[in-house]
Design an enzyme around this catalytic site. Structure first.
Site, PDB file in Angstrom:
ATOM      1  N   GLY A 191       0.855  -1.189   0.000  1.00 16.55           N
ATOM      2  CA  GLY A 191       0.000   0.000   0.000  1.00 16.55           C
ATOM      3  C   GLY A 191       0.886   1.232   0.000  1.00 16.55           C
TER       4      GLY A 191
ATOM      5  NE  ARG B 210      -4.326  -4.814  -3.483  1.00  9.05           N
ATOM      6  CZ  ARG B 210      -4.456  -3.575  -3.883  1.00  9.05           C
ATOM      7  NH1 ARG B 210      -5.426  -3.220  -4.698  1.00  9.05           N
ATOM      8  NH2 ARG B 210      -3.622  -2.633  -3.460  1.00  9.05           N
TER       9      ARG B 210
ATOM     10  NE  ARG C 237      -3.366   2.159  -0.793  1.00  4.02           N
ATOM     11  CZ  ARG C 237      -4.120   1.121  -0.511  1.00  4.02           C
ATOM     12  NH1 ARG C 237      -4.293   0.174  -1.385  1.00  4.02           N
ATOM     13  NH2 ARG C 237      -4.717   1.028   0.654  1.00  4.02           N
TER      14      ARG C 237
ATOM     15  CE  LYS D 239       4.514   8.047  14.152  1.00  6.69           C
ATOM     16  NZ  LYS D 239       3.480   7.252  13.516  1.00  6.69           N
TER      17      LYS D 239
HETATM   18  P1  NAD Z   1      -2.209   1.055   3.411  1.00  5.02           P
HETATM   19  O1  NAD Z   1      -3.628   0.755   3.744  1.00  5.02           O
HETATM   20  O2  NAD Z   1      -1.916   2.124   2.411  1.00  5.02           O
HETATM   21  O3  NAD Z   1      -1.485  -0.277   2.903  1.00  5.02           O
HETATM   22  C1  NAD Z   1      -1.706  -1.519   3.497  1.00  5.02           C
HETATM   23  C2  NAD Z   1      -1.743  -2.541   2.373  1.00  5.02           C
HETATM   24  O4  NAD Z   1      -1.801  -3.838   2.954  1.00  5.02           O
HETATM   25  C3  NAD Z   1      -2.971  -2.413   1.470  1.00  5.02           C
HETATM   26  O5  NAD Z   1      -2.535  -2.324   0.137  1.00  5.02           O
HETATM   27  C4  NAD Z   1      -3.729  -3.733   1.702  1.00  5.02           C
HETATM   28  O6  NAD Z   1      -4.394  -4.191   0.545  1.00  5.02           O
HETATM   29  C5  NAD Z   1      -2.568  -4.636   2.085  1.00  5.02           C
HETATM   30  N1  NAD Z   1      -2.969  -5.870   2.748  1.00  5.02           N
HETATM   31  C6  NAD Z   1      -3.785  -6.036   3.823  1.00  5.02           C
HETATM   32  N2  NAD Z   1      -3.937  -7.353   4.099  1.00  5.02           N
HETATM   33  C7  NAD Z   1      -3.201  -8.022   3.170  1.00  5.02           C
HETATM   34  C8  NAD Z   1      -2.972  -9.404   2.925  1.00  5.02           C
HETATM   35  N3  NAD Z   1      -3.544 -10.365   3.670  1.00  5.02           N
HETATM   36  N4  NAD Z   1      -2.154  -9.739   1.898  1.00  5.02           N
HETATM   37  C9  NAD Z   1      -1.589  -8.796   1.117  1.00  5.02           C
HETATM   38  N5  NAD Z   1      -1.780  -7.466   1.299  1.00  5.02           N
HETATM   39  C10 NAD Z   1      -2.576  -7.088   2.317  1.00  5.02           C
HETATM   40  O7  NAD Z   1      -1.484   1.358   4.800  1.00  5.02           O
HETATM   41  P2  NAD Z   1      -0.247   2.336   5.102  1.00  5.02           P
HETATM   42  O8  NAD Z   1      -0.741   3.728   5.166  1.00  5.02           O
HETATM   43  O9  NAD Z   1       0.889   2.007   4.192  1.00  5.02           O
HETATM   44  O10 NAD Z   1       0.079   1.909   6.609  1.00  5.02           O
HETATM   45  C11 NAD Z   1       0.794   0.738   6.944  1.00  5.02           C
HETATM   46  C12 NAD Z   1       1.278   0.917   8.383  1.00  5.02           C
HETATM   47  O11 NAD Z   1       2.233   1.994   8.399  1.00  5.02           O
HETATM   48  C13 NAD Z   1       0.152   1.325   9.351  1.00  5.02           C
HETATM   49  O12 NAD Z   1       0.347   0.731  10.602  1.00  5.02           O
HETATM   50  C14 NAD Z   1       0.309   2.846   9.453  1.00  5.02           C
HETATM   51  O13 NAD Z   1      -0.169   3.395  10.664  1.00  5.02           O
HETATM   52  C15 NAD Z   1       1.828   2.977   9.365  1.00  5.02           C
HETATM   53  N6  NAD Z   1       2.277   4.302   8.896  1.00  5.02           N
HETATM   54  C16 NAD Z   1       1.800   4.808   7.723  1.00  5.02           C
HETATM   55  C17 NAD Z   1       2.256   6.045   7.286  1.00  5.02           C
HETATM   56  C18 NAD Z   1       1.793   6.645   5.983  1.00  5.02           C
HETATM   57  O14 NAD Z   1       2.157   7.788   5.694  1.00  5.02           O
HETATM   58  N7  NAD Z   1       1.021   5.947   5.171  1.00  5.02           N
HETATM   59  C19 NAD Z   1       3.197   6.758   8.069  1.00  5.02           C
HETATM   60  C20 NAD Z   1       3.659   6.192   9.268  1.00  5.02           C
HETATM   61  C21 NAD Z   1       3.196   4.950   9.667  1.00  5.02           C
HETATM   62  O1  KPL Z   2       1.352  10.709  13.683  1.00  5.92           O
HETATM   63  C1  KPL Z   2       0.429  11.498  13.625  1.00  5.92           C
HETATM   64  C2  KPL Z   2      -0.831  11.013  13.022  1.00  5.92           C
HETATM   65  O2  KPL Z   2      -1.597  11.816  12.487  1.00  5.92           O
HETATM   66  O3  KPL Z   2      -1.041   9.796  13.046  1.00  5.92           O
HETATM   67  C3  KPL Z   2       0.553  12.878  14.216  1.00  5.92           C
HETATM   68  C4  KPL Z   2       0.538  13.941  13.152  1.00  5.92           C
HETATM   69  C5  KPL Z   2       1.895  12.971  14.960  1.00  5.92           C
HETATM   70  C6  KPL Z   2      -0.528  13.155  15.201  1.00  5.92           C
HETATM   71  O4  KPL Z   2      -0.610  12.242  16.219  1.00  5.92           O
END
Ligand code: NAD
Ligand code: KPL
Length: 305
Positions: A11, A37, A133, A184
């Site tokens: 993702g 997919r 995305r 965090k």
């Molecule tokens: P997302 O939803 O964009 O991506 C997750 C992906 O996992 C999706 O494409 C989904 O289809 C896939 N998925 C779920 N189950 C699956 C399976 N059984 N087999 C294959 N694929 C599977 O999520 P994200 O935003 O990338 O977040 C991922 C983690 O990173 C979360 O814990 C989020 O809190 C953390 N995070 C995200 C960001 C960000 O900017 N996106 C920043 C910091 C932390």
């Molecule tokens: O990590 C964050 C979130 O939005 O998930 C911040 C911006 C730090 C707020 O908790």
């Protein structure tokens, strides 16, 4: 020969990591959840990445969970609530001593996974990078940040960190990964639920200083009770600093709710309340906030866990 990376959860963050590793020649494969997919991905021609406004497409090889090649290194970038079940689908392919890199926010999923697959080396990652995305397989690299990697058991840095250097993925290997994850989690617990309940941008939370103060006091007590004093140091000042630095943003939980997506509440505020209960600690402000948030999610037809 260089070991192949398998990426489960291609993702936003998983796609961002995959594109950067692939374009410098690191061998990797993304694992997509089902044939539909995989067909969509093949029709798209690969992973799209928009970086500094420039679009790129990277034809990263993709496969299904039931492929038969063995997995030595697995980067799991699913949401916290999907991570364990996703790994279970590919678990028969994991070699003994495989490495599982866990990119989940919050806490709880990592420990469950480490306990279920004790023959694998689990590396925990706390990320402040930003990606989302746009549609299908097109990812926008939206915010610079850092990735902290480490193992609670404090093992020495793995040799594959060289792949991150080559790919320009920012990282720090740390002995204090639990401090980073707890810190965090605490910041997210103070900001995210309030931003949902007040339906506001992070900066608007400065209008609720007493509520923030009470939440931070309980979070500090909780962190101290679970031996995470370093994560508790200066917490309230840090929460206020983050609120100011992200004043114009909506928190990730607010964005999830607004888009009708499941939140990671169970691994953030839910985890904080469960841990407090485990330590026999009274945290009425946190528990009250969790109840209000769950009622709010329930009203909107969203999962409360
Ligand atoms: P997302 O939803 O964009 O991506 C997750 C992906 O996992 C999706 O494409 C989904 O289809 C896939 N998925 C779920 N189950 C699956 C399976 N059984 N087999 C294959 N694929 C599977 O999520 P994200 O935003 O990338 O977040 C991922 C983690 O990173 C979360 O814990 C989020 O809190 C953390 N995070 C995200 C960001 C960000 O900017 N996106 C920043 C910091 C932390
Ligand atoms: O990590 C964050 C979130 O939005 O998930 C911040 C911006 C730090 C707020 O908790």
């Amino acid at each position: 020969m260089a070991q192949i990376w398998h990426v489960l959860g291609a993702g936003s963050l998983g796609g961002l990591w995959s594109a950067r590793l692939f374009r410098v020649g690191v061998p990797l494969r993304i694992i997509l959840r089902n044939p539909a997919r995989l067909a969509d991905y093949q029709a798209a021609g690969g992973l799209g990445l928009i970086e500094n406004g420039q679009p790129y497409v990277y034809p990263v090889p993709a496969e299904l969970p039931e492929a038969t090649t063995l997995i030595e290194r697995l980067l799991v970038a699913c949401k916290a609530y999907d991570a364990e079940a996703a790994i279970a689908e590919v678990a028969p392919r994991l070699v003994k001593g495989s490495e599982i890199l866990l990119l989940q926010n919050g806490l709880g999923s990592q420990q469950a996974i480490a306990a279920r697959w004790p023959d694998s080396r689990c590396v925990f990652i706390s990320s402040t990078e930003g990606a989302y995305r746009q549609d299908g397989f097109q990812i926008v690299h939206a915010g610079q940040g850092q990735n902290w990697l480490g193992e609670p058991a404090h093992r020495s840095p793995p040799s594959w960190l060289a792949d991150l250097d080559a790919a320009g993925i920012p990282y720090t290997w740390t002995d204090g990964i639990m401090v980073k994850l707890w810190r965090k989690l605490a910041i997210n617990c103070a900001i995210n639920p309030l931003s949902v309940l007040h339906d506001c941008r992070n900066g608007d939370l400065l209008a609720h200083p007493e509520q923030l103060h009470r939440l931070c006091n309980e979070l500090v007590e909780l962190l101290q009770a679970c031996d995470q004093g370093d994560a508790a140091d200066g917490l309230e000042a840090e929460v206020l600093r983050v609120i100011e630095a992200t004043a114009n943003n909506y928190s990730s939980m607010h964005q999830d709710v607004r888009s009708g997506r499941r939140t990671e509440v169970s691994f953030l505020l839910g985890q904080a309340c469960r841990t407090a209960r485990h330590h026999g600690l009274q945290v009425p402000e946190l528990c009250g906030l969790l109840e209000q948030l769950q009622a709010f999610l329930h009203q909107r037809g969203l999962p409360t866990d």
